[in-house]
Write a protein that holds these residues in place. Structure first.
Motif, PDB file in Angstrom:
ATOM      1  N   SER A  22       0.840  -1.197   0.000  1.00  0.00           N
ATOM      2  CA  SER A  22       0.000   0.000   0.000  1.00  0.00           C
ATOM      3  C   SER A  22       0.875   1.247   0.000  1.00  0.00           C
ATOM      4  O   SER A  22       2.011   1.239   0.480  1.00  0.00           O
ATOM      5  N   PHE A  23       0.343   2.336  -0.530  1.00  0.00           N
ATOM      6  CA  PHE A  23       1.099   3.585  -0.614  1.00  0.00           C
ATOM      7  C   PHE A  23       0.121   4.726  -0.849  1.00  0.00           C
ATOM      8  O   PHE A  23      -1.099   4.509  -0.951  1.00  0.00           O
ATOM      9  N   THR A  24       0.635   5.937  -0.905  1.00  0.00           N
ATOM     10  CA  THR A  24      -0.178   7.103  -1.233  1.00  0.00           C
ATOM     11  C   THR A  24       0.415   7.788  -2.454  1.00  0.00           C
ATOM     12  O   THR A  24       1.636   7.776  -2.657  1.00  0.00           O
ATOM     13  N   VAL A  25      -0.455   8.356  -3.261  1.00  0.00           N
ATOM     14  CA  VAL A  25      -0.038   9.159  -4.405  1.00  0.00           C
ATOM     15  C   VAL A  25      -0.740  10.508  -4.272  1.00  0.00           C
ATOM     16  O   VAL A  25      -1.973  10.578  -4.326  1.00  0.00           O
ATOM     17  N   ASP A  26       0.054  11.549  -4.059  1.00  0.00           N
ATOM     18  CA  ASP A  26      -0.502  12.896  -3.883  1.00  0.00           C
ATOM     19  C   ASP A  26      -1.624  12.908  -2.848  1.00  0.00           C
ATOM     20  O   ASP A  26      -2.671  13.544  -3.022  1.00  0.00           O
ATOM     21  N   GLY A  27      -1.403  12.197  -1.752  1.00  0.00           N
ATOM     22  CA  GLY A  27      -2.350  12.204  -0.640  1.00  0.00           C
ATOM     23  C   GLY A  27      -3.480  11.210  -0.747  1.00  0.00           C
ATOM     24  O   GLY A  27      -4.264  11.071   0.198  1.00  0.00           O
ATOM     25  N   ILE A  28      -3.588  10.486  -1.853  1.00  0.00           N
ATOM     26  CA  ILE A  28      -4.654   9.502  -2.039  1.00  0.00           C
ATOM     27  C   ILE A  28      -4.118   8.113  -1.667  1.00  0.00           C
ATOM     28  O   ILE A  28      -3.078   7.691  -2.159  1.00  0.00           O
TER      29      ILE A  28
END
Length: 259
Positions: free
Chosen positions: A217-223
Motif C-alpha cells: 500500500s502507498f499514497t499518491v498525492d495524498g490519495i
C-alpha cells in the motif's frame, strides 16, 4: 419485529425489553417504538445500490450493440452475437459494477458506528462516487477498481534537482488519472461538509490485484492506494474524532443523491 434482545428507542430513549414488538431500522441498525411519542420525524437516507449506475450503462451498451447487429444482419444477427464478445469498452462497465459490489460487501465488515453510502451522483456532472463511508475516524471517499492480477505501484520522479512528482502505475501502465478522479471527488465531498469538516480521506481501492506479500500500500498525492482488508483496518484504527456520524450521513446523502 419482535426483539430478541433488549434495546432502546433511538428517538425517545424508552427502554424496550426483549420480546417487545418494535421497528428495526436496517440502514442504521437501530430500533424504535412502534408508537413512539417523540415528535421528531426521521427519514432514513437512501444508502444506494453499489454498482447500479455502472451496471445500467453496461446493459444499455449491450442492448444497443445487439440491436445494431440484428438490424444490420436480420438473418445472421443471433449467430454473430453468439460467436462474438462485447467490446472491451462495454465489458469494462460490467467489471466496474462487479468491483463496486464486491467492495460494498467488504464494507459490511465495518462496525455499527459507520454509515456507508453507495453509488452517489456528483451534481452537475456525469461522474459518480462509488462509496462514501462516515465513521468516528472521519469521512472516507472510496473509488473501487477491479484490475485482476495487475499490480499497482508508486513511481516517483525528481526530488533532488527537479521537483518530486508521484505517479500511479497499474501493471506497468500509467494510471495517474485515477488519482486525479479521486482528488476531484474528495474536493466535492469536503466542500459539502461545511466550513469545519472532519478529516476526509481519499481512497483508491484495488480488488483482486497482484499485491506483494509484504508492504504494497502507498499514497499518491495524498490519495491512499490500498486493498479492501487493509482499508477496513485503516478506517477502524485511525485516530477517533468528535463526529456526529448520523448528521454527516444525512448531509452527504442529500448533497450526493443515489445514482
Amino acid at each position: 419485529m419482535r426483539l430478541r434482545y433488549a434495546g432502546t428507542c433511538h428517538l425517545c430513549g424508552a427502554a424496550l425489553d426483549a420480546g417487545t414488538d418494535a421497528v428495526y431500522e436496517r440502514g442504521t441498525r437501530t430500533v424504535r417504538c412502534i408508537q413512539c411519542t417523540c415528535t421528531v420525524e426521521t427519514v432514513e437516507p437512501e444508502t444506494g445500490t453499489a454498482g447500479a449506475s455502472a451496471r445500467r450503462e453496461y446493459e444499455r451498451r449491450k442492448q444497443n450493440r445487439e440491436q445494431r447487429i440484428r438490424t444490420a444482419h436480420p438473418k445472421l444477427g443471433g449467430l454473430i452475437l453468439a460467436l462474438s464478445d462485447d467490446p472491451q469498452s462495454t465489458q469494462a462497465w460490467a467489471q466496474g459494477a462487479i468491483g463496486e459490489e464486491l467492495l460494498a460487501q467488504r464494507l459490511t465488515d465495518l462496525p455499527d458506528t459507520f454509515r456507508v453510502l453507495h453509488d452517489r451522483c456528483i451534481p452537475g456532472t456525469r461522474a459518480n462516487i462509488d462509496h462514501i463511508a462516515i465513521g468516528p475516524t472521519g469521512v472516507w471517499v472510496i473509488d473501487a477498481k477491479r484490475y485482476t492480477n495487475k499490480r499497482p505501484a508508486l513511481h516517483v520522479e525528481g526530488g533532488l534537482i527537479r521537483p518530486r512528482t508521484e505517479h500511479l502505475r497499474i501493471g506497468g501502465r500509467d494510471g495517474t488519472k485515477l488519482i486525479a478522479g479521486v482528488q476531484t471527488q474528495l474536493e466535492r465531498v469536503t466542500a459539502a461538509l461545511g466550513d469545519e469538516p472532519p478529516p476526509v480521506f481519499g481512497v483508491l481501492c484495488f480488488l483482486e490485484a497482484d499485491w506483494p506479500l509484504i508492504g504494497g500500500s502507498f499514497t499518491v498525492d495524498g490519495i491512499h492506494v490500498i486493498w479492501p482488508r487493509l482499508l477496513i483496518k485503516r478506517m477502524t484504527e485511525a485516530a477517533p474524532q468528535t463526529i456526529d456520524v448520523d448528521t454527516l450521513h444525512s448531509r452527504l446523502a442529500k448533497a450526493f443523491p443515489a445514482a
